[in-house]
Design a protein around this motif. Structure first.
Motif, PDB file in Angstrom:
ATOM      1  N   ALA A 109       0.927  -1.195   0.042  1.00 28.59           N
ATOM      2  CA  ALA A 109      -0.068   0.121   0.101  1.00 28.59           C
ATOM      3  C   ALA A 109       0.842   1.282  -0.015  1.00 28.59           C
ATOM      4  CB  ALA A 109      -0.953  -0.003   1.170  1.00 28.59           C
ATOM      5  N   GLU A 110       1.994   1.175   0.724  1.00 26.46           N
ATOM      6  CA  GLU A 110       2.798   2.426   0.642  1.00 26.46           C
ATOM      7  C   GLU A 110       4.095   1.924   0.075  1.00 26.46           C
ATOM      8  OE1 GLU A 110       2.999   3.598   4.746  1.00 26.46           O
ATOM      9  OE2 GLU A 110       1.018   4.421   4.565  1.00 26.46           O
ATOM     10  N   GLY A 111       5.024   2.836  -0.210  1.00 33.37           N
ATOM     11  CA  GLY A 111       6.267   2.520  -0.515  1.00 33.37           C
ATOM     12  C   GLY A 111       6.672   2.938  -2.104  1.00 33.37           C
ATOM     13  N   PRO A 112       7.795   3.019  -2.674  1.00 36.45           N
ATOM     14  CA  PRO A 112       8.186   3.420  -4.018  1.00 36.45           C
ATOM     15  C   PRO A 112       8.092   2.273  -4.906  1.00 36.45           C
ATOM     16  CG  PRO A 112      10.209   2.828  -2.795  1.00 36.45           C
ATOM     17  CD  PRO A 112       8.958   2.568  -1.763  1.00 36.45           C
ATOM     18  N   GLY A 113       7.654   1.060  -4.659  1.00 35.62           N
ATOM     19  CA  GLY A 113       7.503   0.329  -5.671  1.00 35.62           C
ATOM     20  C   GLY A 113       8.843  -0.262  -6.149  1.00 35.62           C
ATOM     21  N   VAL A 114       8.981  -1.134  -7.062  1.00 40.81           N
ATOM     22  CA  VAL A 114      10.038  -1.728  -7.501  1.00 40.81           C
ATOM     23  C   VAL A 114       9.962  -2.071  -9.041  1.00 40.81           C
ATOM     24  CG1 VAL A 114       9.299  -4.051  -7.074  1.00 40.81           C
ATOM     25  CG2 VAL A 114      11.811  -3.572  -7.195  1.00 40.81           C
ATOM     26  N   LEU A 115      11.179  -1.754  -9.700  1.00 37.01           N
ATOM     27  CA  LEU A 115      11.413  -2.315 -11.233  1.00 37.01           C
ATOM     28  C   LEU A 115      12.003  -3.413 -11.406  1.00 37.01           C
ATOM     29  CD1 LEU A 115      12.913   1.440 -12.415  1.00 37.01           C
ATOM     30  CD2 LEU A 115      10.338   0.566 -12.162  1.00 37.01           C
ATOM     31  N   VAL A 116      11.454  -4.240 -12.295  1.00 36.86           N
ATOM     32  CA  VAL A 116      12.016  -5.675 -12.752  1.00 36.86           C
ATOM     33  C   VAL A 116      12.146  -5.784 -14.386  1.00 36.86           C
ATOM     34  CG1 VAL A 116      11.708  -8.000 -12.199  1.00 36.86           C
ATOM     35  CG2 VAL A 116      10.900  -6.598 -10.525  1.00 36.86           C
ATOM     36  N   ALA A 117      13.240  -6.081 -14.645  1.00 35.17           N
ATOM     37  CA  ALA A 117      13.512  -6.256 -16.099  1.00 35.17           C
ATOM     38  C   ALA A 117      13.269  -7.719 -16.217  1.00 35.17           C
ATOM     39  CB  ALA A 117      15.059  -6.006 -16.344  1.00 35.17           C
ATOM     40  N   VAL A 118      12.212  -8.285 -16.727  1.00 29.69           N
ATOM     41  CA  VAL A 118      11.643  -9.792 -16.547  1.00 29.69           C
ATOM     42  C   VAL A 118      12.200 -10.388 -17.616  1.00 29.69           C
ATOM     43  CG1 VAL A 118       9.593  -9.005 -15.267  1.00 29.69           C
ATOM     44  CG2 VAL A 118       9.469  -9.108 -17.582  1.00 29.69           C
ATOM     45  N   GLY A 119      12.414  -9.941 -19.058  1.00 29.59           N
ATOM     46  CA  GLY A 119      12.804 -10.935 -19.861  1.00 29.59           C
ATOM     47  C   GLY A 119      12.851 -10.152 -21.234  1.00 29.59           C
ATOM     48  N   VAL A 120      13.443 -10.354 -22.244  1.00 28.91           N
ATOM     49  CA  VAL A 120      13.701  -9.993 -23.577  1.00 28.91           C
ATOM     50  C   VAL A 120      12.830 -10.544 -24.581  1.00 28.91           C
ATOM     51  CG1 VAL A 120      15.443  -9.411 -25.349  1.00 28.91           C
ATOM     52  CG2 VAL A 120      15.950  -9.348 -23.160  1.00 28.91           C
ATOM     53  N   GLY A 121      11.814  -9.773 -25.272  1.00 29.13           N
ATOM     54  CA  GLY A 121      11.249 -10.489 -26.536  1.00 29.13           C
ATOM     55  C   GLY A 121      11.704  -9.495 -27.798  1.00 29.13           C
ATOM     56  N   GLN A 122      10.929 -10.141 -28.722  1.00 30.22           N
ATOM     57  CA  GLN A 122      11.335  -9.850 -30.171  1.00 30.22           C
ATOM     58  C   GLN A 122      10.173  -8.665 -30.867  1.00 30.22           C
ATOM     59  OE1 GLN A 122      14.019 -10.715 -31.868  1.00 30.22           O
ATOM     60  NE2 GLN A 122      14.455 -11.626 -29.770  1.00 30.22           N
ATOM     61  N   LYS A 123       9.127  -8.256 -29.950  1.00 31.02           N
ATOM     62  CA  LYS A 123       8.093  -7.556 -30.410  1.00 31.02           C
ATOM     63  C   LYS A 123       8.074  -6.401 -29.170  1.00 31.02           C
ATOM     64  CE  LYS A 123       5.598 -10.554 -33.309  1.00 31.02           C
ATOM     65  NZ  LYS A 123       4.371 -11.192 -33.750  1.00 31.02           N
ATOM     66  N   PRO A 124       8.165  -5.178 -29.442  1.00 32.99           N
ATOM     67  CA  PRO A 124       8.062  -3.958 -28.510  1.00 32.99           C
ATOM     68  C   PRO A 124       6.623  -3.918 -27.971  1.00 32.99           C
ATOM     69  CG  PRO A 124       8.284  -2.924 -30.603  1.00 32.99           C
ATOM     70  CD  PRO A 124       8.538  -4.549 -30.941  1.00 32.99           C
ATOM     71  N   ASP A 125       5.680  -4.165 -28.697  1.00 33.65           N
ATOM     72  CA  ASP A 125       4.319  -4.229 -28.310  1.00 33.65           C
ATOM     73  C   ASP A 125       3.581  -5.299 -27.567  1.00 33.65           C
ATOM     74  OD1 ASP A 125       4.463  -5.486 -30.589  1.00 33.65           O
ATOM     75  OD2 ASP A 125       2.574  -4.450 -31.821  1.00 33.65           O
ATOM     76  N   ASP A 126       4.385  -6.389 -27.503  1.00 30.54           N
ATOM     77  CA  ASP A 126       3.817  -7.659 -26.774  1.00 30.54           C
ATOM     78  C   ASP A 126       3.738  -7.352 -25.373  1.00 30.54           C
ATOM     79  OD1 ASP A 126       3.329  -8.930 -28.971  1.00 30.54           O
ATOM     80  OD2 ASP A 126       5.099 -10.093 -28.558  1.00 30.54           O
ATOM     81  N   ARG A 127       3.108  -7.769 -24.502  1.00 27.46           N
ATOM     82  CA  ARG A 127       3.008  -7.710 -23.131  1.00 27.46           C
ATOM     83  C   ARG A 127       2.911  -8.854 -22.425  1.00 27.46           C
ATOM     84  NH1 ARG A 127       4.296  -3.529 -24.127  1.00 27.46           N
ATOM     85  NH2 ARG A 127       3.210  -1.397 -23.953  1.00 27.46           N
TER      86      ARG A 127
END
Length: 218
Positions: A109-127
């Motif tokens: 509920a509080e805090g700055p959150g976190v960034l995670v580089a989860v993986g590499v794909g071939q299409k930039p618009d994929d989620r």
């Protein structure tokens, strides 16, 4: 008898503009010297970061900056939920290139959150079909999009910590493990730029003075 120069036609140097230009040049030179000092500090940090991936795991930092002694150290985070995705050019662990998907995660509920580089794909618009959870990997920093002049002046905000995930979700390749070569030491180039700016300022001002005196004597 030697002819004496006419004081009325002697070149005059405006005091206030000269003082302002001199101060600006001194500031640029000081910034160049400071960048040279930062270059030595960065070299030490890079040497430390090169050995960090093989050291024991540490707690993930909550706030920037990421100190050199924990940069690239093994760590883990818990992504409670993915709030948004960020896509950057990236390199996978197998050496191939593509688009690195960075999750902006909430951690409570509080805090700055976190960034995670989860993986590499071939299409930039994929989620990625990844919604969060416990992630193990290495401590890194977010992609650097700070303005060049802000970085040159040393006033740029510190980069936020980011975890490079060791494993990738389905449909993505694991991100390449961090390496010291990912952190270029650009401080020498920054120093040269400041010295170059100072030299150009002096040349331009001298030319402006010559033109001014020529016009007055005409």
């Amino acid at each position: 008898m030697t002819e004496q120069p006419d004081p009325a036609h002697a070149p005059r140097i405006p005091v206030i503009p000269t003082v302002l230009v001199t101060l600006a040049v001194l500031v640029m030179i000081a910034l160049g010297v400071w960048q040279l000092q930062r270059r030595a500090e960065k070299a030490e940090a890079l040497a430390l970061a090169a050995a960090n991936p093989g050291r024991p795991a540490v707690a993930f930092p909550k706030l920037p900056p990421v100190e050199p002694d924990i940069l690239f150290r093994p760590s883990s985070v818990h992504c409670l939920a993915v709030e948004s995705w960020q896509v950057e050019a990236g390199r996978a662990a197998d050496g191939s290139t593509g688009y690195r998907h960075v999750a902006h995660c909430s951690t409570g509920a509080e805090g700055p959150g976190v960034l995670v580089a989860v993986g590499v794909g071939q299409k930039p618009d994929d989620r990625p079909a990844w919604t969060g959870g416990q992630v193990e990997g290495w401590i890194s920093q977010e992609p650097d999009h700070r303005a060049l002049l802000t970085r040159l002046g040393g006033k740029a905000a510190p980069l936020r910590p980011m975890l490079i995930a060791r494993q990738a979700p389905a449909g993505l390749k694991p991100v390449a493990p961090p390496a010291a070569t990912d952190l270029p030491n650009n401080h020498l180039a920054y120093a040269v730029q400041w010295f170059f700016f100072a030299a150009i300022a002096v040349i331009i001002y001298i030319l402006a003075l010559r033109r001014r005196n020529t016009q007055k004597s005409a």
